[in-house]
Write a protein that holds these residues in place. Sequence first.
Motif, PDB file in Angstrom:
ATOM      1  N   ALA A  13      68.666 -10.133 -29.432  1.00 36.31           N
ATOM      2  CA  ALA A  13      68.440 -11.582 -29.450  1.00 36.31           C
ATOM      3  C   ALA A  13      67.537 -11.971 -28.284  1.00 36.31           C
ATOM      4  O   ALA A  13      67.862 -11.680 -27.133  1.00 36.31           O
ATOM      5  N   PRO A  14      66.408 -12.634 -28.572  1.00 29.39           N
ATOM      6  CA  PRO A  14      65.521 -13.056 -27.484  1.00 29.39           C
ATOM      7  C   PRO A  14      65.993 -14.323 -26.781  1.00 29.39           C
ATOM      8  O   PRO A  14      65.441 -14.716 -25.759  1.00 29.39           O
ATOM      9  N   VAL A  15      67.066 -14.959 -27.335  1.00 33.36           N
ATOM     10  CA  VAL A  15      67.585 -16.210 -26.776  1.00 33.36           C
ATOM     11  C   VAL A  15      69.014 -16.410 -27.294  1.00 33.36           C
ATOM     12  O   VAL A  15      69.381 -15.860 -28.332  1.00 33.36           O
ATOM     13  N   ASN A  16      69.799 -17.177 -26.575  1.00 29.20           N
ATOM     14  CA  ASN A  16      71.127 -17.568 -27.074  1.00 29.20           C
ATOM     15  C   ASN A  16      70.950 -18.492 -28.268  1.00 29.20           C
ATOM     16  O   ASN A  16      70.010 -19.288 -28.302  1.00 29.20           O
ATOM     17  N   GLY A  17      71.890 -18.404 -29.218  1.00 25.36           N
ATOM     18  CA  GLY A  17      71.833 -19.338 -30.331  1.00 25.36           C
ATOM     19  C   GLY A  17      72.552 -18.856 -31.564  1.00 25.36           C
ATOM     20  O   GLY A  17      73.367 -17.933 -31.504  1.00 25.36           O
ATOM     21  N   ALA A  28      56.517 -23.469 -43.506  1.00 28.00           N
ATOM     22  CA  ALA A  28      56.229 -22.498 -44.563  1.00 28.00           C
ATOM     23  C   ALA A  28      55.661 -21.177 -44.036  1.00 28.00           C
ATOM     24  O   ALA A  28      55.889 -20.124 -44.631  1.00 28.00           O
ATOM     25  N   VAL A  29      54.940 -21.212 -42.929  1.00 29.60           N
ATOM     26  CA  VAL A  29      54.397 -19.971 -42.365  1.00 29.60           C
ATOM     27  C   VAL A  29      55.522 -18.975 -42.092  1.00 29.60           C
ATOM     28  O   VAL A  29      55.385 -17.778 -42.323  1.00 29.60           O
ATOM     29  N   PHE A  30      56.658 -19.485 -41.647  1.00 30.74           N
ATOM     30  CA  PHE A  30      57.806 -18.624 -41.352  1.00 30.74           C
ATOM     31  C   PHE A  30      58.717 -18.458 -42.561  1.00 30.74           C
ATOM     32  O   PHE A  30      59.105 -17.344 -42.900  1.00 30.74           O
ATOM     33  N   SER A  31      59.066 -19.565 -43.220  1.00 33.60           N
ATOM     34  CA  SER A  31      60.033 -19.504 -44.324  1.00 33.60           C
ATOM     35  C   SER A  31      59.518 -18.675 -45.496  1.00 33.60           C
ATOM     36  O   SER A  31      60.301 -18.062 -46.210  1.00 33.60           O
ATOM     37  N   GLU A  32      58.203 -18.644 -45.693  1.00 36.54           N
ATOM     38  CA  GLU A  32      57.625 -17.860 -46.776  1.00 36.54           C
ATOM     39  C   GLU A  32      57.119 -16.502 -46.302  1.00 36.54           C
ATOM     40  O   GLU A  32      56.402 -15.810 -47.021  1.00 36.54           O
ATOM     41  N   LYS A  33      57.456 -16.164 -45.063  1.00 39.30           N
ATOM     42  CA  LYS A  33      57.152 -14.853 -44.471  1.00 39.30           C
ATOM     43  C   LYS A  33      55.653 -14.535 -44.426  1.00 39.30           C
ATOM     44  O   LYS A  33      55.260 -13.383 -44.520  1.00 39.30           O
ATOM     45  N   MET A  34      54.829 -15.553 -44.246  1.00 35.56           N
ATOM     46  CA  MET A  34      53.383 -15.348 -44.147  1.00 35.56           C
ATOM     47  C   MET A  34      52.999 -14.641 -42.848  1.00 35.56           C
ATOM     48  O   MET A  34      51.971 -13.972 -42.789  1.00 35.56           O
ATOM     49  N   ALA A  35      53.793 -14.817 -41.808  1.00 36.39           N
ATOM     50  CA  ALA A  35      53.492 -14.218 -40.502  1.00 36.39           C
ATOM     51  C   ALA A  35      54.277 -12.935 -40.259  1.00 36.39           C
ATOM     52  O   ALA A  35      54.104 -12.291 -39.224  1.00 36.39           O
ATOM     53  N   GLY A  36      55.152 -12.559 -41.182  1.00 38.18           N
ATOM     54  CA  GLY A  36      55.970 -11.369 -41.022  1.00 38.18           C
ATOM     55  C   GLY A  36      57.400 -11.628 -41.451  1.00 38.18           C
ATOM     56  O   GLY A  36      57.744 -12.737 -41.872  1.00 38.18           O
ATOM     57  N   ASP A  37      58.216 -10.590 -41.346  1.00 39.51           N
ATOM     58  CA  ASP A  37      59.611 -10.672 -41.776  1.00 39.51           C
ATOM     59  C   ASP A  37      60.528 -10.567 -40.567  1.00 39.51           C
ATOM     60  O   ASP A  37      60.171  -9.962 -39.563  1.00 39.51           O
ATOM     61  N   GLY A  38      61.698 -11.152 -40.670  1.00 37.51           N
ATOM     62  CA  GLY A  38      62.662 -11.095 -39.575  1.00 37.51           C
ATOM     63  C   GLY A  38      63.755 -12.118 -39.743  1.00 37.51           C
ATOM     64  O   GLY A  38      64.273 -12.306 -40.834  1.00 37.51           O
ATOM     65  N   ILE A  39      64.051 -12.818 -38.655  1.00 37.09           N
ATOM     66  CA  ILE A  39      65.108 -13.825 -38.642  1.00 37.09           C
ATOM     67  C   ILE A  39      64.639 -15.028 -37.831  1.00 37.09           C
ATOM     68  O   ILE A  39      63.573 -15.000 -37.228  1.00 37.09           O
ATOM     69  N   ALA A  40      65.486 -16.041 -37.796  1.00 41.08           N
ATOM     70  CA  ALA A  40      65.262 -17.166 -36.892  1.00 41.08           C
ATOM     71  C   ALA A  40      66.560 -17.409 -36.140  1.00 41.08           C
ATOM     72  O   ALA A  40      67.640 -17.066 -36.617  1.00 41.08           O
ATOM     73  N   THR A 144      76.888 -14.746 -36.405  1.00 43.96           N
ATOM     74  CA  THR A 144      76.377 -16.114 -36.370  1.00 43.96           C
ATOM     75  C   THR A 144      75.859 -16.457 -34.990  1.00 43.96           C
ATOM     76  O   THR A 144      74.700 -16.789 -34.823  1.00 43.96           O
ATOM     77  N   SER A 145      76.679 -16.336 -33.985  1.00 42.78           N
ATOM     78  CA  SER A 145      76.290 -16.678 -32.624  1.00 42.78           C
ATOM     79  C   SER A 145      75.841 -15.421 -31.886  1.00 42.78           C
ATOM     80  O   SER A 145      76.500 -14.388 -31.969  1.00 42.78           O
ATOM     81  N   VAL A 146      74.705 -15.514 -31.185  1.00 43.74           N
ATOM     82  CA  VAL A 146      74.196 -14.354 -30.459  1.00 43.74           C
ATOM     83  C   VAL A 146      73.930 -14.680 -28.998  1.00 43.74           C
ATOM     84  O   VAL A 146      73.607 -15.816 -28.651  1.00 43.74           O
ATOM     85  N   GLU A 147      74.063 -13.644 -28.178  1.00 45.71           N
ATOM     86  CA  GLU A 147      73.827 -13.779 -26.740  1.00 45.71           C
ATOM     87  C   GLU A 147      72.521 -13.091 -26.368  1.00 45.71           C
ATOM     88  O   GLU A 147      72.283 -11.938 -26.739  1.00 45.71           O
ATOM     89  N   VAL A 148      71.692 -13.811 -25.631  1.00 45.49           N
ATOM     90  CA  VAL A 148      70.369 -13.341 -25.236  1.00 45.49           C
ATOM     91  C   VAL A 148      70.417 -11.963 -24.573  1.00 45.49           C
ATOM     92  O   VAL A 148      71.231 -11.712 -23.691  1.00 45.49           O
ATOM     93  N   GLY A 149      69.556 -11.063 -25.055  1.00 46.30           N
ATOM     94  CA  GLY A 149      69.407  -9.742 -24.457  1.00 46.30           C
ATOM     95  C   GLY A 149      70.567  -8.797 -24.644  1.00 46.30           C
ATOM     96  O   GLY A 149      70.531  -7.671 -24.166  1.00 46.30           O
ATOM     97  N   LYS A 150      71.616  -9.222 -25.351  1.00 42.26           N
ATOM     98  CA  LYS A 150      72.806  -8.376 -25.508  1.00 42.26           C
ATOM     99  C   LYS A 150      73.101  -8.035 -26.958  1.00 42.26           C
ATOM    100  O   LYS A 150      73.380  -6.900 -27.290  1.00 42.26           O
ATOM    101  N   ASP A 151      73.060  -9.041 -27.823  1.00 38.32           N
ATOM    102  CA  ASP A 151      73.429  -8.830 -29.227  1.00 38.32           C
ATOM    103  C   ASP A 151      72.246  -8.319 -30.056  1.00 38.32           C
ATOM    104  O   ASP A 151      71.134  -8.843 -29.965  1.00 38.32           O
ATOM    105  N   LYS A 152      72.530  -7.307 -30.874  1.00 37.94           N
ATOM    106  CA  LYS A 152      71.535  -6.794 -31.807  1.00 37.94           C
ATOM    107  C   LYS A 152      71.419  -7.777 -32.954  1.00 37.94           C
ATOM    108  O   LYS A 152      72.426  -8.245 -33.481  1.00 37.94           O
TER     109      LYS A 152
END
Length: 159
Positions: A13-17, A28-40, A144-152
């Motif tokens: 996780a690059p940030v808490n959240g 749409a650039v993100f939701s339609e995966k135009m810039a790549g695949d991953g998560i938010a 659901t909840s992630v901690e910055v720099g710790k959670d995969k």
Amino acid sequence: MFGLFKKNYELLAPVNGEIMDLSLVPDAVFSEKMAGDGIAINSTGGIFVAPADGNLTVIFKTNHAFAMTLKNGAEVLIHIGIDTVELNGEGFERLATEGTDVKAGTPIIKINRKLIEAKGFSLITPLLITNSDSVKEMTVIKKTSVEVGKDKVISYKMK
């Protein structure tokens, strides 16, 4: 057959959240995966870190996003917020130097959450593998909840 033995890689996780599906990102650039695949990640933190070891290839001039090239060839983009480029750098502070090698968890950008949110910007942060055509398989870690720099948050294999 030899693909069975490809190494599993992970992004932290690059940030808490709170993890959210890319399809829910209001751009749409993100939701339609135009810039790549991953998560938010609907971020709740103020420090954004490297999600893996690699080279900090680019920090955008406005400090709202950064990209890394990992040793395995994966190209990763962390885009802090939606339409935050419009802030022209206001509320973003660079903590690392573009072009340097960094370790997972290294702080890259610090934000002024109050200022950015007061100006009406969302801090939903896409974490993408931009060369996802080089990825054999990708799994979002079910949390659901992630901690910055710790959670995969993502597990993947390169082709």
